[in-house]
Design a protein around this motif. Sequence first.
Motif, mmCIF file in Angstrom:
data_model
loop_
_atom_site.group_PDB
_atom_site.id
_atom_site.type_symbol
_atom_site.label_atom_id
_atom_site.label_comp_id
_atom_site.label_asym_id
_atom_site.label_seq_id
_atom_site.Cartn_x
_atom_site.Cartn_y
_atom_site.Cartn_z
ATOM 1 N N UNK A 37 24.734 10.666 2.729
ATOM 2 C CA UNK A 37 23.287 10.299 2.636
ATOM 3 C C UNK A 37 23.090 8.711 3.052
ATOM 4 N N UNK A 38 21.757 8.735 3.583
ATOM 5 C CA UNK A 38 21.521 7.088 3.571
ATOM 6 C C UNK A 38 20.424 6.863 2.829
ATOM 7 N N UNK A 39 20.522 6.243 1.941
ATOM 8 C CA UNK A 39 19.579 6.100 0.787
ATOM 9 C C UNK A 39 18.265 5.262 0.918
ATOM 10 N N UNK A 40 17.408 5.575 0.229
ATOM 11 C CA UNK A 40 15.795 4.745 0.379
ATOM 12 C C UNK A 40 15.982 3.399 -0.271
ATOM 13 N N UNK A 41 15.031 2.811 -0.015
ATOM 14 C CA UNK A 41 14.626 1.404 -0.713
ATOM 15 C C UNK A 41 14.652 1.589 -2.097
ATOM 16 N N UNK A 64 16.965 9.916 5.070
ATOM 17 C CA UNK A 64 17.908 10.319 6.310
ATOM 18 C C UNK A 64 19.595 10.496 5.605
ATOM 19 N N UNK A 65 20.380 11.152 6.621
ATOM 20 C CA UNK A 65 21.655 11.427 6.453
ATOM 21 C C UNK A 65 22.407 11.384 7.879
ATOM 22 N N UNK A 66 23.657 11.029 7.679
ATOM 23 C CA UNK A 66 24.453 11.117 9.031
ATOM 24 C C UNK A 66 25.710 12.184 8.880
ATOM 25 N N UNK A 112 7.903 21.006 -0.309
ATOM 26 C CA UNK A 112 7.577 19.569 0.015
ATOM 27 C C UNK A 112 8.475 18.912 1.407
ATOM 28 N N UNK A 113 9.478 19.393 1.664
ATOM 29 C CA UNK A 113 10.212 18.666 2.624
ATOM 30 C C UNK A 113 10.101 19.215 4.198
ATOM 31 N N UNK A 114 9.984 18.429 5.012
ATOM 32 C CA UNK A 114 9.944 18.660 6.530
ATOM 33 C C UNK A 114 11.271 18.180 7.190
ATOM 34 N N UNK A 115 12.272 19.229 7.641
ATOM 35 C CA UNK A 115 13.664 18.830 8.093
ATOM 36 C C UNK A 115 13.795 19.893 9.113
ATOM 37 N N UNK A 116 14.661 19.510 10.259
ATOM 38 C CA UNK A 116 15.108 20.504 11.188
ATOM 39 C C UNK A 116 16.234 21.506 10.661
ATOM 40 N N UNK A 117 16.043 22.634 10.972
ATOM 41 C CA UNK A 117 16.919 23.937 10.325
ATOM 42 C C UNK A 117 18.211 23.952 10.806
ATOM 43 N N UNK A 118 18.508 22.956 11.990
ATOM 44 C CA UNK A 118 19.844 23.049 12.516
ATOM 45 C C UNK A 118 19.795 21.542 13.312
ATOM 46 N N UNK A 119 21.290 21.225 13.432
ATOM 47 C CA UNK A 119 21.521 20.046 13.874
ATOM 48 C C UNK A 119 22.879 20.322 14.804
ATOM 49 N N UNK A 120 22.952 19.723 16.006
ATOM 50 C CA UNK A 120 24.351 19.621 17.017
ATOM 51 C C UNK A 120 24.584 18.579 17.223
ATOM 52 N N UNK A 121 26.035 18.565 17.028
ATOM 53 C CA UNK A 121 26.703 16.898 16.973
ATOM 54 C C UNK A 121 27.761 17.230 18.101
ATOM 55 N N UNK A 122 27.913 16.309 19.028
ATOM 56 C CA UNK A 122 29.094 16.385 19.996
ATOM 57 C C UNK A 122 30.324 16.037 19.302
ATOM 58 N N UNK A 123 31.467 16.477 19.978
ATOM 59 C CA UNK A 123 32.956 16.164 19.668
ATOM 60 C C UNK A 123 33.031 14.754 19.263
ATOM 61 N N UNK A 124 33.670 14.325 18.336
ATOM 62 C CA UNK A 124 34.050 12.897 17.941
ATOM 63 C C UNK A 124 32.830 12.078 17.797
ATOM 64 N N UNK A 125 31.476 12.475 17.657
ATOM 65 C CA UNK A 125 30.296 11.730 17.573
ATOM 66 C C UNK A 125 29.620 11.802 15.996
ATOM 67 N N UNK A 130 16.782 12.355 10.365
ATOM 68 C CA UNK A 130 15.754 11.790 9.215
ATOM 69 C C UNK A 130 14.938 13.076 8.950
ATOM 70 N N UNK A 131 14.516 13.178 7.603
ATOM 71 C CA UNK A 131 13.597 14.011 7.070
ATOM 72 C C UNK A 131 12.730 13.344 6.422
ATOM 73 N N UNK A 132 11.441 14.319 6.070
ATOM 74 C CA UNK A 132 10.685 13.736 5.125
ATOM 75 C C UNK A 132 10.197 14.638 4.076
ATOM 76 N N UNK A 133 9.685 13.930 2.850
ATOM 77 C CA UNK A 133 9.221 14.565 1.617
ATOM 78 C C UNK A 133 7.698 14.075 1.578
ATOM 79 N N UNK A 134 6.629 15.042 1.340
ATOM 80 C CA UNK A 134 5.296 14.828 1.187
ATOM 81 C C UNK A 134 4.754 15.252 -0.400
ATOM 82 N N UNK A 135 5.168 14.363 -1.351
ATOM 83 C CA UNK A 135 4.739 14.925 -2.526
ATOM 84 C C UNK A 135 3.096 15.329 -2.728
ATOM 85 N N UNK A 136 2.928 16.351 -3.507
ATOM 86 C CA UNK A 136 1.656 16.691 -3.736
ATOM 87 C C UNK A 136 0.869 15.513 -4.504
ATOM 88 N N UNK A 137 1.548 15.057 -5.241
ATOM 89 C CA UNK A 137 0.872 13.820 -6.131
ATOM 90 C C UNK A 137 2.005 12.804 -6.637
#
Length: 333
Positions: A37-41, A64-66, A112-125, A130-137
Amino acid sequence: MLKNKSLQLLMVCFLSLLFLFNPKVTFAEGSDYSVVPLLPNSQVKSTSSYYDFKVVNEEKIKLAFSIENLSEKEQTFSVGIYDAVTNKNGIIDYSNAKLKKNVKKEQRLSDLVTIPNQVTVARHAKKTIEFQIKPMKSDFDGYILGSLQIVPQKEATKAGITNLFTRTIAIRMWGTDAKETIKSNIKDNKKEFDAITETNTTLKYQLVNQSPKIEKEINVQTILEKQGDKKKIINKAERKIDFAPSSLVEQELALKEGLVDGHYKLSVNTKTAEGESFHFEYVFQMKNDKLSHHNYWLYGFSLLAALLIIFGIYLWKRKKKKRKCKHGEKQGE
């Protein structure tokens, strides 16, 4: 002695050939990738293994996360967001989409979250997602709790898919009104009480954690009594549960036998780890292996009748007061 050594040598040669022609047997599916996980400020300084941050305003929060693919092949991963809920076993579950309905609507992280439902990563890569959270308040008390889950997609084989390693990262989002001490508030939902008899009777009831925090190790004690001239305790049980924030949990009390016709009372006593107690009662009747009635319609009718009587008395007093006023005016003339 020589014969044993020859046998051992043959075994070593056989195993070497096995690994040479089928190297996959040394690799457990799913263990060939890592997630960070890539932590926010706004991350809480005391935590670093999961997202734990405070909402500053109602704008979108970028996280975000890697994913690093350590295998020799390209990999595709399924990505999902789940709400923290308590299952029937009294354990907080971070991966059960079916229990989403048990979380208070405005506290559902998955909505509240917008995120891709799948991710493809090349070998040894390595890839950053990135994803977003939109709080109601932003000015809510306590926190909203859920998780990010990453699962590798594997092709189905005749033997089936086994040893899939799921990566789950908790997400805790604090509101700006979050207090240092959040008061416990456990309720019940009497309309959901039920008694089902097949061979044995199972009593079902629902508890609600109205507080926006986890309640760890809540002690739940149940006492079932048969009502009558002589009250008799039929069943007494005790268990501990972890209660997810702003959610409900369906509880079951499975009896060793069916309940005979008669009147009963189920007492549910709950006590938090801090010592706060909450008590609930269910008075019911069994007839022919079924719950005879809940009486909720009767309570509603009684309440409506009482309100009508109060309103009638109010109108009567108002008319009486007007008559007195008119009478006084006539006398003054």
